[in-house]
Write an enzyme that holds these catalytic residues in place. Structure first.
Site, PDB file in Angstrom:
ATOM      1  N   CYS A 114       0.803  -1.221   0.000  1.00  0.00           N
ATOM      2  CA  CYS A 114       0.000   0.000   0.000  1.00  0.00           C
ATOM      3  C   CYS A 114       0.838   1.275   0.000  1.00  0.00           C
ATOM      4  O   CYS A 114       0.322   2.358  -0.276  1.00  0.00           O
ATOM      5  CB  CYS A 114      -0.948   0.000   1.190  1.00  0.00           C
ATOM      6  SG  CYS A 114      -2.115  -1.387   1.205  1.00  0.00           S
ATOM      7  N   HIS A 246      -3.134   7.427   2.231  1.00  0.00           N
ATOM      8  CA  HIS A 246      -3.558   6.113   1.745  1.00  0.00           C
ATOM      9  C   HIS A 246      -4.913   5.797   2.348  1.00  0.00           C
ATOM     10  O   HIS A 246      -5.147   5.980   3.535  1.00  0.00           O
ATOM     11  CB  HIS A 246      -2.530   5.057   2.141  1.00  0.00           C
ATOM     12  CG  HIS A 246      -3.005   3.652   1.978  1.00  0.00           C
ATOM     13  ND1 HIS A 246      -3.561   3.187   0.798  1.00  0.00           N
ATOM     14  CD2 HIS A 246      -3.032   2.600   2.853  1.00  0.00           C
ATOM     15  CE1 HIS A 246      -3.887   1.916   0.951  1.00  0.00           C
ATOM     16  NE2 HIS A 246      -3.587   1.543   2.189  1.00  0.00           N
ATOM     17  N   ASN A 276     -10.015  -0.066   0.101  1.00  0.00           N
ATOM     18  CA  ASN A 276      -8.551  -0.016   0.070  1.00  0.00           C
ATOM     19  C   ASN A 276      -8.080  -0.553  -1.274  1.00  0.00           C
ATOM     20  O   ASN A 276      -8.204  -1.742  -1.546  1.00  0.00           O
ATOM     21  CB  ASN A 276      -7.985  -0.854   1.218  1.00  0.00           C
ATOM     22  CG  ASN A 276      -6.466  -0.803   1.302  1.00  0.00           C
ATOM     23  OD1 ASN A 276      -5.792  -0.363   0.372  1.00  0.00           O
ATOM     24  ND2 ASN A 276      -5.924  -1.272   2.407  1.00  0.00           N
TER      25      ASN A 276
END
Length: 324
Positions: A114, A246, A276
């Site tokens: 990520c 993020h 996500n």
């Protein structure tokens, strides 16, 4: 001195929506629980005939156009992904280069989960400011649905598919001020993609996460990291035009936002509609802000991310793209 700038941002969002109501029919969960724990209401899922490279290519074409360039002007392609088309090779970057009709250019993938887009910015900045490259295409692209166990309610509720891209070129006025990346491999088993033990052909992959442990470490690490990069550059949090983190979990985002004492107007949040999307989440969120008119040329932007590895990073930049 040569300065690298993010000259454009773009994204590609798959059409199919997987809502919390849909997941209620698939696993033992509820919309109320997912929303309360994560802030996610829905996520996008790529079609069966769309690969990660396809998502990345569509975002890349828009990013190149917005930078007022043509594909042949690109001399390096860097891709961050944890869901590549192929398990080992060829790289997703090479596939995208082929899709764009480009040969004889640098093309490689970065595996930082990520945190991938922050790592891309750091590498692109180094390539451009060293004079090795002129126009570096950076892409965060994910088809996390291809490695998702939709029987595991602890993780399938979190992730979605999508891609975001940008072009890094020279611009001494609106440039990337600083990028910081780091890692700690001692926590690798808390968030990983596990190879099936039943096959040595690596045909079966599934993502696994120990969510509570990841949450605690992510909040502490990100809170400290953003404070440090601001202090290093003598910038106050209140001077930031936009904070684009993020998009993993609304509670993590809010914890860091509170640490910085930033208003909601300065914080870009898209986790509720995309979930996500790993390495794609930051450029996707940036693109939403850009197309909404919130992200403008010259704006001072703070980015941060945390992912498997563990990896993490933050970036300060003045956006170099033309207004939408």
């Amino acid at each position: 001195m040569l300065k690298a700038s993010l000259k454009s941002i773009a994204s590609y969002i798959p059409e199919k929506i997987l809502s919390n109501a849909d997941l209620e029919k698939m696993v033992d969960t509820t919309d109320e629980w997912i929303t309360r724990r994560t802030g996610i209401k829905e996520r996008r899922i790529a079609s069966e005939n769309e690969n990660t490279s396809d998502l990345g290519t569509k975002a890349a074409l828009k990013a190149i156009k917005r930078a007022n360039l043509k594909p042949e002007d690109i001399d390096a392609i860097l891709v961050a992904t944890l869901s590549p088309d192929y398990f080992t090779m060829p790289s997703t970057a090479c596939k995208i280069a082929s899709n764009l009709g480009l040969v004889n250019i640098s093309a490689f993938d970065i595996s930082a989960a990520c945190s991938g887009f922050i790592y891309l910015l750091e590498q692109a900045k180094a390539l451009v400011e060293s004079g090795l490259k002129k126009n570096v295409l950076i892409i965060g692209a994910e088809k996390t649905s291809s490695i998702m166990d939709y029987n595991d309610r602890s993780i399938c509720i979190l992730f979605g598919d999508g891609a975001g891209a940008g072009v890094v070129s020279l611009d001494n006025e609106n440039h990337i001020l600083d990028v910081h990346t780091a890692s700690n491999g001692n926590y690798g088993d808390l968030l990983m993609t596990q190879r099936s033990q039943k096959s040595n052909l690596c045909q079966t992959l599934s993502m696994q996460m120990k969510g509570n442990e990841v949450f605690k470490i992510a909040v502490n690490t990100l809170s400290n990291d953003v404070v440090e990069i601001l202090a290093k550059n003598n910038i106050l949090a209140q001077e930031i035009d936009l904070f684009i983190p993020h998009q993993a979990n609304l509670r993590i985002i809010k914890a860091v936002q509170e640490k910085l004492n930033l208003s909601d107007e300065k914080c870009v949040i898209t986790v509720q509609k995309y979930g996500n999307t790993s390495a794609a989440s930051i450029p996707m969120a940036m693109n939403d802000a850009y197309e909404e008119g919130r992200l403008k040329k010259g704006d001072l932007i703070l980015l941060d991310a945390f992912g498997g590895g563990f990896t993490w990073g933050s970036a300060l930049l003045k956006f170099g793209g033309e207004n939408f």
